[in-house]
Motif scaffolding. Sequence first.
Motif, PDB file in Angstrom:
ATOM      1  N   ALA A 114       4.108  14.611 -13.621  1.00 20.73           N
ATOM      2  CA  ALA A 114       3.144  15.100 -14.605  1.00 20.73           C
ATOM      3  C   ALA A 114       2.827  16.569 -14.397  1.00 20.73           C
ATOM      4  O   ALA A 114       2.527  17.294 -15.348  1.00 20.73           O
ATOM      5  CB  ALA A 114       1.858  14.276 -14.530  1.00 20.73           C
ATOM      6  N   GLY A 115       2.937  17.045 -13.172  1.00 22.54           N
ATOM      7  CA  GLY A 115       2.669  18.456 -12.902  1.00 22.54           C
ATOM      8  C   GLY A 115       3.735  19.378 -13.445  1.00 22.54           C
ATOM      9  O   GLY A 115       3.446  20.487 -13.904  1.00 22.54           O
ATOM     10  N   THR A 116       4.991  18.958 -13.392  1.00 25.19           N
ATOM     11  CA  THR A 116       6.064  19.793 -13.936  1.00 25.19           C
ATOM     12  C   THR A 116       6.001  19.847 -15.450  1.00 25.19           C
ATOM     13  O   THR A 116       6.047  20.912 -16.051  1.00 25.19           O
ATOM     14  CB  THR A 116       7.422  19.234 -13.498  1.00 25.19           C
ATOM     15  N   GLY A 117       5.851  18.718 -16.180  1.00 21.80           N
ATOM     16  CA  GLY A 117       5.675  18.666 -17.627  1.00 21.80           C
ATOM     17  C   GLY A 117       6.938  19.044 -18.370  1.00 21.80           C
ATOM     18  O   GLY A 117       7.958  19.456 -17.787  1.00 21.80           O
TER      19      GLY A 117
ATOM     20  N   TRP B 226       0.831  -1.203   0.000  1.00 22.34           N
ATOM     21  CA  TRP B 226       0.000   0.000   0.000  1.00 22.34           C
ATOM     22  C   TRP B 226       0.867   1.254   0.000  1.00 22.34           C
ATOM     23  O   TRP B 226       0.577   2.231  -0.711  1.00 22.34           O
ATOM     24  CB  TRP B 226      -0.910  -0.012   1.217  1.00 22.34           C
ATOM     25  N   THR B 227       1.936   1.254   0.802  1.00 24.82           N
ATOM     26  CA  THR B 227       2.838   2.405   0.831  1.00 24.82           C
ATOM     27  C   THR B 227       3.523   2.608  -0.510  1.00 24.82           C
ATOM     28  O   THR B 227       3.652   3.746  -0.993  1.00 24.82           O
ATOM     29  CB  THR B 227       3.889   2.215   1.938  1.00 24.82           C
ATOM     30  N   ASP B 228       3.947   1.514  -1.130  1.00 22.04           N
ATOM     31  CA  ASP B 228       4.597   1.638  -2.433  1.00 22.04           C
ATOM     32  C   ASP B 228       3.640   2.194  -3.479  1.00 22.04           C
ATOM     33  O   ASP B 228       4.022   3.056  -4.287  1.00 22.04           O
ATOM     34  CB  ASP B 228       5.127   0.277  -2.860  1.00 22.04           C
ATOM     35  N   ARG B 229       2.421   1.731  -3.497  1.00 19.62           N
ATOM     36  CA  ARG B 229       1.461   2.237  -4.474  1.00 19.62           C
ATOM     37  C   ARG B 229       1.162   3.714  -4.229  1.00 19.62           C
ATOM     38  O   ARG B 229       1.059   4.504  -5.178  1.00 19.62           O
ATOM     39  CB  ARG B 229       0.182   1.417  -4.399  1.00 19.62           C
ATOM     40  N   LEU B 230       1.022   4.088  -2.959  1.00 17.21           N
ATOM     41  CA  LEU B 230       0.725   5.478  -2.639  1.00 17.21           C
ATOM     42  C   LEU B 230       1.858   6.404  -3.065  1.00 17.21           C
ATOM     43  O   LEU B 230       1.637   7.440  -3.709  1.00 17.21           O
ATOM     44  CB  LEU B 230       0.453   5.617  -1.139  1.00 17.21           C
TER      45      LEU B 230
ATOM     46  N   ASN C 117       4.542  10.312  -6.861  1.00 20.07           N
ATOM     47  CA  ASN C 117       5.662  10.695  -7.723  1.00 20.07           C
ATOM     48  C   ASN C 117       5.209  10.925  -9.162  1.00 20.07           C
ATOM     49  O   ASN C 117       5.699  11.837  -9.848  1.00 20.07           O
ATOM     50  CB  ASN C 117       6.751   9.618  -7.669  1.00 20.07           C
ATOM     51  N   ARG C 118       4.276  10.100  -9.641  1.00 24.35           N
ATOM     52  CA  ARG C 118       3.777  10.297 -11.005  1.00 24.35           C
ATOM     53  C   ARG C 118       3.037  11.619 -11.124  1.00 24.35           C
ATOM     54  O   ARG C 118       3.146  12.319 -12.132  1.00 24.35           O
ATOM     55  CB  ARG C 118       2.865   9.135 -11.387  1.00 24.35           C
ATOM     56  N   ARG C 119       2.277  11.969 -10.120  1.00 27.64           N
ATOM     57  CA  ARG C 119       1.563  13.242 -10.170  1.00 27.64           C
ATOM     58  C   ARG C 119       2.529  14.421 -10.157  1.00 27.64           C
ATOM     59  O   ARG C 119       2.309  15.415 -10.862  1.00 27.64           O
ATOM     60  CB  ARG C 119       0.605  13.340  -8.984  1.00 27.64           C
TER      61      ARG C 119
END
Length: 250
Positions: free
Chosen positions: A208-211, A194-198, A203-205
Amino acid sequence: MSPGEWVRALRRRWYVLVVAVLLATAAAAAVLRPQPVHLSSAIVVLKPPVTSRQPNQLANLQPPLAAVSYAVVQQLESPAGAAELHAAGVAGSYRMTPRNSGTSVTPRHLIPSLQIQVEHADPDVADASVRKIIEIYTRHLTDLQTRQGIPDEARMSADLLVQPHAVARTGDRVRALAGVALTAVVVAVAAALWTDRLLTRRNRRRSAGTGPQDPPAEAAETGHQIPRRFQDRHHSHSRPRSATADSTSG
């Protein structure tokens, strides 16, 4: 997730597994050193009055007696009854279980007997609590018959069949350790995944936010500069002339 992805996720979140191992060690220490617990038990039977046709009270046990006994038990198990028992000095956890004759063919609650059990660290306190419950049970039974106006010679009475005697309760340490180990493994793996998925989603968000970087903007045209479209048109007209001049000179 494939088994390989599970292994990689557990490797990345090794610190979660370390915390789970520490908690499991603390739980195992508590299991290996349990607090002493003593169980005191007694059996009370509700007997009908002595009559000329039934001089033996135990031979005249009827289901209505069990219903009366269970009604008194319900009174003691209510919030008001629990407060009364606590105020009378009953300590530890207690249970009042209606019993039958102990055979597999006798319907439940047919025989008006009641098993009273109390668990406490001190055996003397456990025995005293059982006696106090029996005393309050008998008092409620007497008050119930008094409110009904039943004469003394026709009243039911409670008799103590088995005296309260506290015995030490010892659990199986091997089973307890196995349960702790199994629980620790399941909780540790679930928490790590669960911690790894969270954290992976977070990190993906962020990425994706920096772009990607935006391309540099073209310089704005000023008043003293020649527009780009006129420059292109001028070069297109000047190129044929230069070619004609070269052919003439040749």
